[in-house]
Design an enzyme around this catalytic site. Sequence first.
Site, mmCIF file in Angstrom:
data_model
loop_
_atom_site.group_PDB
_atom_site.id
_atom_site.type_symbol
_atom_site.label_atom_id
_atom_site.label_comp_id
_atom_site.label_asym_id
_atom_site.label_seq_id
_atom_site.Cartn_x
_atom_site.Cartn_y
_atom_site.Cartn_z
ATOM 1 N N LYS A 22 0.839 -1.211 0.000
ATOM 2 C CA LYS A 22 0.000 0.000 0.000
ATOM 3 C C LYS A 22 0.867 1.251 0.000
ATOM 4 O O LYS A 22 0.638 2.178 -0.779
ATOM 5 C CB LYS A 22 -0.902 -0.014 1.247
ATOM 6 C CG LYS A 22 -1.583 1.310 1.539
ATOM 7 C CD LYS A 22 -2.430 1.242 2.780
ATOM 8 C CE LYS A 22 -1.746 1.594 4.071
ATOM 9 N NZ LYS A 22 -1.419 3.016 4.273
ATOM 10 N N ARG A 92 -4.681 10.631 4.831
ATOM 11 C CA ARG A 92 -3.667 11.671 4.900
ATOM 12 C C ARG A 92 -2.679 11.607 3.746
ATOM 13 O O ARG A 92 -2.141 12.618 3.319
ATOM 14 C CB ARG A 92 -2.913 11.565 6.213
ATOM 15 C CG ARG A 92 -3.753 11.896 7.418
ATOM 16 C CD ARG A 92 -2.914 11.796 8.638
ATOM 17 N NE ARG A 92 -1.660 12.500 8.436
ATOM 18 C CZ ARG A 92 -1.487 13.804 8.595
ATOM 19 N NH1 ARG A 92 -2.485 14.542 8.994
ATOM 20 N NH2 ARG A 92 -0.318 14.352 8.373
ATOM 21 N N CYS A 116 -4.862 12.982 13.497
ATOM 22 C CA CYS A 116 -5.468 11.675 13.308
ATOM 23 C C CYS A 116 -5.211 10.839 14.544
ATOM 24 O O CYS A 116 -4.562 11.291 15.478
ATOM 25 C CB CYS A 116 -4.947 10.999 12.053
ATOM 26 S SG CYS A 116 -3.251 10.497 12.187
ATOM 27 N N PRO A 122 2.095 16.635 11.433
ATOM 28 C CA PRO A 122 2.178 17.874 10.649
ATOM 29 C C PRO A 122 2.742 17.637 9.244
ATOM 30 O O PRO A 122 3.210 16.540 8.938
ATOM 31 C CB PRO A 122 3.148 18.724 11.465
ATOM 32 C CG PRO A 122 3.913 17.775 12.317
ATOM 33 C CD PRO A 122 3.062 16.556 12.508
ATOM 34 N N ILE A 123 2.689 18.685 8.399
ATOM 35 C CA ILE A 123 3.228 18.567 7.033
ATOM 36 C C ILE A 123 4.316 19.609 6.801
ATOM 37 O O ILE A 123 4.635 19.953 5.669
ATOM 38 C CB ILE A 123 2.116 18.720 5.966
ATOM 39 C CG1 ILE A 123 1.239 19.946 6.289
ATOM 40 C CG2 ILE A 123 1.291 17.475 5.826
ATOM 41 C CD1 ILE A 123 0.425 20.417 5.125
ATOM 42 N N ASP A 124 4.880 20.139 7.910
ATOM 43 C CA ASP A 124 5.861 21.211 7.784
ATOM 44 C C ASP A 124 7.060 20.828 6.915
ATOM 45 O O ASP A 124 7.595 21.656 6.172
ATOM 46 C CB ASP A 124 6.336 21.661 9.179
ATOM 47 C CG ASP A 124 6.890 20.515 9.999
ATOM 48 O OD1 ASP A 124 6.237 19.454 10.041
ATOM 49 O OD2 ASP A 124 7.974 20.657 10.582
ATOM 50 N N LEU A 125 7.470 19.563 6.961
ATOM 51 C CA LEU A 125 8.656 19.169 6.188
ATOM 52 C C LEU A 125 8.359 19.138 4.688
ATOM 53 O O LEU A 125 9.218 19.473 3.867
ATOM 54 C CB LEU A 125 9.178 17.814 6.677
ATOM 55 C CG LEU A 125 9.608 17.791 8.150
ATOM 56 C CD1 LEU A 125 9.904 16.376 8.624
ATOM 57 C CD2 LEU A 125 10.830 18.684 8.377
ATOM 58 N N VAL A 327 8.355 7.027 16.625
ATOM 59 C CA VAL A 327 7.990 7.665 15.342
ATOM 60 C C VAL A 327 6.740 8.534 15.482
ATOM 61 O O VAL A 327 6.720 9.679 15.030
ATOM 62 C CB VAL A 327 7.816 6.601 14.229
ATOM 63 C CG1 VAL A 327 7.404 7.254 12.913
ATOM 64 C CG2 VAL A 327 9.095 5.799 14.045
HETATM 65 C C1 UD1 Z 1 4.389 6.832 6.222
HETATM 66 C C2 UD1 Z 1 3.509 5.611 6.078
HETATM 67 C C3 UD1 Z 1 3.001 5.156 7.436
HETATM 68 C C4 UD1 Z 1 4.164 4.940 8.388
HETATM 69 C C5 UD1 Z 1 5.069 6.170 8.427
HETATM 70 C C6 UD1 Z 1 6.332 5.939 9.248
HETATM 71 C C7 UD1 Z 1 2.559 5.961 3.890
HETATM 72 C C8 UD1 Z 1 1.348 6.243 3.081
HETATM 73 N N1 UD1 Z 1 2.393 5.945 5.220
HETATM 74 O O1 UD1 Z 1 3.564 7.851 6.751
HETATM 75 O O2 UD1 Z 1 2.273 3.927 7.265
HETATM 76 O O3 UD1 Z 1 3.679 4.678 9.683
HETATM 77 O O4 UD1 Z 1 5.473 6.528 7.095
HETATM 78 O O5 UD1 Z 1 7.023 4.847 8.783
HETATM 79 O O6 UD1 Z 1 3.616 5.704 3.365
HETATM 80 N N2 UD1 Z 1 6.432 14.595 10.501
HETATM 81 C C9 UD1 Z 1 6.605 15.930 10.790
HETATM 82 N N3 UD1 Z 1 6.487 16.837 9.769
HETATM 83 C C10 UD1 Z 1 6.213 16.448 8.485
HETATM 84 C C11 UD1 Z 1 6.042 15.081 8.205
HETATM 85 C C12 UD1 Z 1 6.155 14.163 9.232
HETATM 86 O O7 UD1 Z 1 6.846 16.303 11.932
HETATM 87 O O8 UD1 Z 1 6.122 17.320 7.605
HETATM 88 C C13 UD1 Z 1 6.516 13.594 11.598
HETATM 89 C C14 UD1 Z 1 5.199 12.845 11.803
HETATM 90 O O9 UD1 Z 1 4.316 13.564 12.619
HETATM 91 C C15 UD1 Z 1 5.680 11.565 12.439
HETATM 92 C C16 UD1 Z 1 7.050 11.340 11.782
HETATM 93 O O10 UD1 Z 1 7.435 12.592 11.235
HETATM 94 O O11 UD1 Z 1 5.848 11.747 13.818
HETATM 95 C C17 UD1 Z 1 7.036 10.299 10.691
HETATM 96 O O12 UD1 Z 1 6.124 10.673 9.686
HETATM 97 P P1 UD1 Z 1 6.335 10.304 8.154
HETATM 98 O O13 UD1 Z 1 7.599 9.521 7.975
HETATM 99 O O14 UD1 Z 1 6.153 11.530 7.349
HETATM 100 O O15 UD1 Z 1 5.117 9.331 7.920
HETATM 101 P P2 UD1 Z 1 4.074 9.377 6.727
HETATM 102 O O16 UD1 Z 1 4.769 9.624 5.436
HETATM 103 O O17 UD1 Z 1 2.910 10.211 7.098
#
Ligand code: UD1
Length: 430
Positions: A22, A92, A116, A122-125, A327
């Site tokens: 997925k 998301r 969620c 967040p999506i800041d990165l 994580v």
């Molecule tokens: C992806 C996976 C999810 C998995 C996760 C970690 C998909 C569709 N989903 O989610 O199943 O659990 O990787 O392996 O591939 N974060 C920030 N800022 C950001 C982005 C992320 O602070 O802009 C934080 C998140 O809140 C979280 C951590 O980084 O605590 C990891 O998130 P991320 O690796 O981005 O996970 P997803 O891509 O959402």
Amino acid sequence: METLLIQGGARLTGRVVVSGAKNAALPVIASTLLTGESVELSGVPELDDIFTMCELLENAGVNVDQGPGCLSLNAGKANAVEASYDLVRRMRASFLIAGPMLARFGFTRMPMPGGCAIGSRPIDLHLKAFTAMGAELSVESGYIEAVAPGGLQGAHIYFDYPSVGATENAMMAATLAKGNTVLENAAREPEIVDLANLLTKMGAKVVGAGTGVIRIQGVERLCGADHTVIPDRIEAGTYMTASAITNGDVIVENIVPEHLTAVIAKLRELGAGVEVGESEIRVYSETRPKAVDIKTMPYPGFPTDLQAQFMALLCLADDMSIITETVFENRFMHVDELTRMGAKIKIDGRAAIVEGIDNLSGAPVNATDLRAGAALIIAGLAASGETEVVNTKHIDRGYDHIENKLRSLGAEIIRRTVAKKPGASAATAS
Ligand code: UD1
């Protein structure tokens, strides 16, 4: 409403074939927005999240043909349209269309994803990467708009955390940017490598995927390609855990064993037998699991997406285990539900202290999120009596026909359609 009804106690044996991943398929499907030519995908799992991603693309004018396990996508007539709040709220990962849209059309407008069940996420990165590539961002009425009328520019981007989604979005955006992009402290998950492989087939210049530094040389246009999505390592790990908890003997087929190194190590540490073949793994067990400690980490560390399933297994261990979730901030929603089945678990900040017990007992439980749902099914397989897992919609987002696959291994599990009126329910095996 649908529920999954499990009679615990059956020992799982036999073979099970894992579907396409997925988390690899979602960015791969989003990336087809980068070209006006057709992309043919196989190994696509039949899941609600995949249908949601296809719906998002169709709303943007992409022609989507779905067949069993395959997809044909053509974004020749696609436009930069506002993504529907309803779809983004449902999933998301919808935000993964922002990078390719911005790269191809110089515009994207997406609802800000809210919190969620497993944390604020967040999506800041993602946004930091778009800004570094020259996009102008604005937030209004809950929507984020990014504009790059003259196209994106290559940039040097350092991620404070190796976010999977931000790495994928930035990588897709950079393929059509002018000049070179370097992504540092990038995520190293196999799903990143799979995306890079498809982008390369489409004519992108990407090197270093799977390491912490990814270099992308922007090109003017991308072309069509054929691609097979990698197998789902999390689905595989779920069946491996199910085999261990039932003292079963299961061969999990269609996997890349190297993607599961941390999982194999932990299963061996807790006393399960693990035999690794070229594209299959046999997991067998005859004894109660030994207590082990687990800490979730970005890949190649232990995956957060298998934390809940391993917690179910460790509820029956011979001693105390400590599971640390690094994580996500709030990924222990399954603890209360496992406790309802008799588990002894205490939360201390980001750690769950699991005291192994002799038996779990079946109970009605609530699947609060996708992997929590999988953990409750696993617990139900080993529990005495009947477990009814409600809120299966979360499970269906990420598991391809889970009850059929488990039943083929000898599990007693059926899907029930429960009428809304209390008391009026009908069981339908599927
Ligand atoms: C992806 C996976 C999810 C998995 C996760 C970690 C998909 C569709 N989903 O989610 O199943 O659990 O990787 O392996 O591939 N974060 C920030 N800022 C950001 C982005 C992320 O602070 O802009 C934080 C998140 O809140 C979280 C951590 O980084 O605590 C990891 O998130 P991320 O690796 O981005 O996970 P997803 O891509 O959402």
